[in-house]
Write a protein that holds these residues in place. Structure first.
Motif, PDB file in Angstrom:
ATOM      1  N   THR A   7       0.835  -1.188   0.000  1.00  0.00           N
ATOM      2  CA  THR A   7       0.000   0.000   0.000  1.00  0.00           C
ATOM      3  C   THR A   7       0.873   1.242   0.000  1.00  0.00           C
ATOM      4  OG1 THR A   7      -0.154  -0.001   2.401  1.00  0.00           O
ATOM      5  CG2 THR A   7      -1.904  -1.136   1.213  1.00  0.00           C
ATOM      6  N   ALA A   8       0.309   2.354  -0.474  1.00  0.00           N
ATOM      7  CA  ALA A   8       0.981   3.646  -0.471  1.00  0.00           C
ATOM      8  C   ALA A   8      -0.068   4.699  -0.173  1.00  0.00           C
ATOM      9  CB  ALA A   8       1.652   3.903  -1.819  1.00  0.00           C
ATOM     10  N   HIS A   9       0.368   5.831   0.351  1.00  0.00           N
ATOM     11  CA  HIS A   9      -0.570   6.912   0.654  1.00  0.00           C
ATOM     12  C   HIS A   9      -1.294   7.390  -0.591  1.00  0.00           C
ATOM     13  CE1 HIS A   9      -0.510   7.807   4.815  1.00  0.00           C
ATOM     14  NE2 HIS A   9       0.813   7.909   4.878  1.00  0.00           N
ATOM     15  N   ASN A  10      -2.597   7.555  -0.456  1.00  0.00           N
ATOM     16  CA  ASN A  10      -3.448   8.107  -1.516  1.00  0.00           C
ATOM     17  C   ASN A  10      -3.420   7.312  -2.819  1.00  0.00           C
ATOM     18  OD1 ASN A  10      -4.142  10.221   0.239  1.00  0.00           O
ATOM     19  ND2 ASN A  10      -2.347  11.387  -0.386  1.00  0.00           N
ATOM     20  N   LYS A  11      -3.071   6.066  -2.757  1.00  0.00           N
ATOM     21  CA  LYS A  11      -3.065   5.228  -3.953  1.00  0.00           C
ATOM     22  C   LYS A  11      -3.855   3.950  -3.676  1.00  0.00           C
ATOM     23  CE  LYS A  11       1.136   6.865  -6.015  1.00  0.00           C
ATOM     24  NZ  LYS A  11       2.363   6.531  -6.672  1.00  0.00           N
ATOM     25  N   ALA A  12      -4.354   3.343  -4.717  1.00  0.00           N
ATOM     26  CA  ALA A  12      -5.094   2.087  -4.577  1.00  0.00           C
ATOM     27  C   ALA A  12      -4.137   0.980  -4.144  1.00  0.00           C
ATOM     28  CB  ALA A  12      -5.743   1.727  -5.906  1.00  0.00           C
ATOM     29  N   PRO A  13      -4.607   0.040  -3.315  1.00  0.00           N
ATOM     30  CA  PRO A  13      -3.757  -1.087  -2.916  1.00  0.00           C
ATOM     31  C   PRO A  13      -3.379  -1.931  -4.135  1.00  0.00           C
ATOM     32  CG  PRO A  13      -5.875  -1.149  -1.763  1.00  0.00           C
ATOM     33  CD  PRO A  13      -5.926  -0.025  -2.746  1.00  0.00           C
ATOM     34  N   SER A  14      -2.170  -2.373  -4.147  1.00  0.00           N
ATOM     35  CA  SER A  14      -1.684  -3.242  -5.217  1.00  0.00           C
ATOM     36  C   SER A  14      -1.091  -4.482  -4.572  1.00  0.00           C
ATOM     37  CB  SER A  14      -0.633  -2.524  -6.051  1.00  0.00           C
ATOM     38  OG  SER A  14      -1.209  -1.399  -6.675  1.00  0.00           O
ATOM     39  N   ALA A  15      -0.697  -5.426  -5.371  1.00  0.00           N
ATOM     40  CA  ALA A  15      -0.099  -6.653  -4.848  1.00  0.00           C
ATOM     41  C   ALA A  15       0.965  -7.148  -5.816  1.00  0.00           C
ATOM     42  CB  ALA A  15      -1.167  -7.719  -4.662  1.00  0.00           C
ATOM     43  N   VAL A  16       1.885  -7.962  -5.299  1.00  0.00           N
ATOM     44  CA  VAL A  16       2.899  -8.608  -6.120  1.00  0.00           C
ATOM     45  C   VAL A  16       2.557 -10.095  -6.150  1.00  0.00           C
ATOM     46  CG1 VAL A  16       5.333  -9.162  -6.369  1.00  0.00           C
ATOM     47  CG2 VAL A  16       4.649  -6.916  -5.512  1.00  0.00           C
ATOM     48  N   SER A  17       2.385 -10.617  -7.345  1.00  0.00           N
ATOM     49  CA  SER A  17       2.067 -12.028  -7.515  1.00  0.00           C
ATOM     50  C   SER A  17       3.365 -12.802  -7.706  1.00  0.00           C
ATOM     51  CB  SER A  17       1.162 -12.194  -8.733  1.00  0.00           C
ATOM     52  OG  SER A  17       0.905 -13.551  -8.969  1.00  0.00           O
ATOM     53  N   GLN A  18       3.540 -13.863  -6.906  1.00  0.00           N
ATOM     54  CA  GLN A  18       4.749 -14.679  -6.975  1.00  0.00           C
ATOM     55  C   GLN A  18       4.365 -16.135  -7.233  1.00  0.00           C
ATOM     56  OE1 GLN A  18       6.468 -13.946  -3.124  1.00  0.00           O
ATOM     57  NE2 GLN A  18       7.598 -12.177  -3.867  1.00  0.00           N
ATOM     58  N   PRO A  19       5.118 -16.826  -8.098  1.00  0.00           N
ATOM     59  CA  PRO A  19       4.802 -18.226  -8.434  1.00  0.00           C
ATOM     60  C   PRO A  19       5.280 -19.189  -7.334  1.00  0.00           C
ATOM     61  CG  PRO A  19       6.740 -17.531  -9.631  1.00  0.00           C
ATOM     62  CD  PRO A  19       6.237 -16.323  -8.889  1.00  0.00           C
ATOM     63  N   LEU A  20       4.483 -19.367  -6.277  1.00  0.00           N
ATOM     64  CA  LEU A  20       4.928 -20.161  -5.124  1.00  0.00           C
ATOM     65  C   LEU A  20       5.235 -21.617  -5.465  1.00  0.00           C
ATOM     66  CD1 LEU A  20       2.811 -18.859  -2.131  1.00  0.00           C
ATOM     67  CD2 LEU A  20       5.150 -18.326  -2.758  1.00  0.00           C
ATOM     68  N   GLU A  21       4.473 -22.217  -6.354  1.00  0.00           N
ATOM     69  CA  GLU A  21       4.763 -23.606  -6.714  1.00  0.00           C
ATOM     70  C   GLU A  21       6.136 -23.715  -7.378  1.00  0.00           C
ATOM     71  OE1 GLU A  21       3.047 -27.350  -9.302  1.00  0.00           O
ATOM     72  OE2 GLU A  21       1.703 -25.703  -8.843  1.00  0.00           O
ATOM     73  N   ARG A  22       6.420 -22.804  -8.295  1.00  0.00           N
ATOM     74  CA  ARG A  22       7.723 -22.848  -8.975  1.00  0.00           C
ATOM     75  C   ARG A  22       8.854 -22.502  -8.013  1.00  0.00           C
ATOM     76  NH1 ARG A  22      10.017 -19.860 -14.217  1.00  0.00           N
ATOM     77  NH2 ARG A  22      12.052 -20.859 -14.173  1.00  0.00           N
ATOM     78  N   ILE A  23       8.609 -21.570  -7.102  1.00  0.00           N
ATOM     79  CA  ILE A  23       9.619 -21.244  -6.088  1.00  0.00           C
ATOM     80  C   ILE A  23       9.957 -22.492  -5.286  1.00  0.00           C
ATOM     81  CG2 ILE A  23      10.010 -19.978  -3.928  1.00  0.00           C
ATOM     82  CD1 ILE A  23       8.363 -17.661  -5.176  1.00  0.00           C
ATOM     83  N   SER A  24       8.941 -23.241  -4.889  1.00  0.00           N
ATOM     84  CA  SER A  24       9.149 -24.465  -4.114  1.00  0.00           C
ATOM     85  C   SER A  24       9.937 -25.503  -4.893  1.00  0.00           C
ATOM     86  CB  SER A  24       7.802 -25.051  -3.691  1.00  0.00           C
ATOM     87  OG  SER A  24       7.080 -24.124  -2.923  1.00  0.00           O
ATOM     88  N   VAL A  25       9.564 -25.712  -6.146  1.00  0.00           N
ATOM     89  CA  VAL A  25      10.251 -26.699  -6.990  1.00  0.00           C
ATOM     90  C   VAL A  25      11.724 -26.325  -7.161  1.00  0.00           C
ATOM     91  CG1 VAL A  25      10.410 -27.597  -9.353  1.00  0.00           C
ATOM     92  CG2 VAL A  25       8.190 -27.462  -8.207  1.00  0.00           C
ATOM     93  N   GLU A  26      11.990 -25.065  -7.445  1.00  0.00           N
ATOM     94  CA  GLU A  26      13.374 -24.625  -7.661  1.00  0.00           C
ATOM     95  C   GLU A  26      14.177 -24.700  -6.367  1.00  0.00           C
ATOM     96  OE1 GLU A  26      14.827 -24.191 -10.469  1.00  0.00           O
ATOM     97  OE2 GLU A  26      13.049 -24.207 -11.733  1.00  0.00           O
ATOM     98  N   MET A  27      13.548 -24.390  -5.232  1.00  0.00           N
ATOM     99  CA  MET A  27      14.235 -24.450  -3.948  1.00  0.00           C
ATOM    100  C   MET A  27      14.698 -25.878  -3.665  1.00  0.00           C
ATOM    101  SD  MET A  27      12.817 -23.431  -0.163  1.00  0.00           S
ATOM    102  CE  MET A  27      11.456 -24.574  -0.296  1.00  0.00           C
ATOM    103  N   VAL A  28      13.827 -26.848  -3.883  1.00  0.00           N
ATOM    104  CA  VAL A  28      14.195 -28.249  -3.660  1.00  0.00           C
ATOM    105  C   VAL A  28      15.274 -28.681  -4.637  1.00  0.00           C
ATOM    106  CG1 VAL A  28      13.352 -30.629  -3.749  1.00  0.00           C
ATOM    107  CG2 VAL A  28      11.977 -28.850  -2.623  1.00  0.00           C
TER     108      VAL A  28
END
Length: 55
Positions: A7-28
């Protein structure tokens, strides 16, 4: 995909999308390589910004 709110002042909330399944596969995969005597490695995976309208 996971969404982590930003979030930021006076701006609409945004989000960062992260590929959790791929993160898990690569971590292993990277952990197995090190356990088997391989070199430490780092990778960068893509993320995307999700802009949202204000509530």
């Amino acid at each position: 995909m996971a969404l982590f709110a930003l979030t930021a002042h006076n701006k609409a909330p945004s989000a960062v999308s992260q590929p959790l399944e791929r993160i898990s596969v690569e971590m292993v995969r990277l952990l197995v390589e090190v356990v088997e005597g391989g070199e430490l490695a780092a990778i960068t995976l893509p993320t995307s910004l999700v802009l949202r309208a204000s509530a």
